[in-house]
Design a protein around this motif. Structure first.
Motif: not given
Length: 113
Positions: A9-14, A100-105, A108-113
């Motif tokens: 999530t932090i990597v995606g946000a960055a 590439m930008y969407a991948a960590p987002v 993070s959704l998948v890991l949240w579940i």
């Protein structure tokens, strides 16, 4: 909350935050393709604002999960629109960039579940 979720999530946000700042600063490598795709210049600040809000929402989501989920869903929709825009402009070589930008987002959704 898992460590993997937090890091992704932090990597995606960055990454999304960096992309937003790049739009605000009119970085040549960002705004030239936008012009080539036919995205009106008047939309650029709004696009940067949407990315910045999404990045902030991801970080806030570490503490208020519903905001993080909403931000992630919004960013997935944003980057889906970016892919469609690139495809409509027939700039097929540029498709990997919004993905590439969407991948960590998405991760993070998948890991949240």
């Amino acid at each position: 909350m898992s460590t993997a979720y937090t890091i992704v999530t932090i990597v995606g946000a960055a990454m999304v935050g960096f992309s937003a700042v790049s739009v605000f600063l009119h970085a040549k490598w960002v705004v030239e393709p936008l012009a080539e795709y036919g995205v009106p210049r008047s939309w650029w600040p709004w696009l940067g604002t949407a990315k910045a809000a999404g990045a902030i929402g991801l970080v806030v989501g570490l503490f208020v999960p519903v905001i993080g989920v909403a931000a992630a869903v919004g960013l997935v929709l944003y980057f889906t629109g970016a892919v469609v825009t690139v495809l409509r402009a027939r700039s097929y070589a540029h498709v990997p960039f919004p993905l590439m930008y969407a991948a960590p987002v998405v991760a993070s959704l998948v890991l949240w579940i």
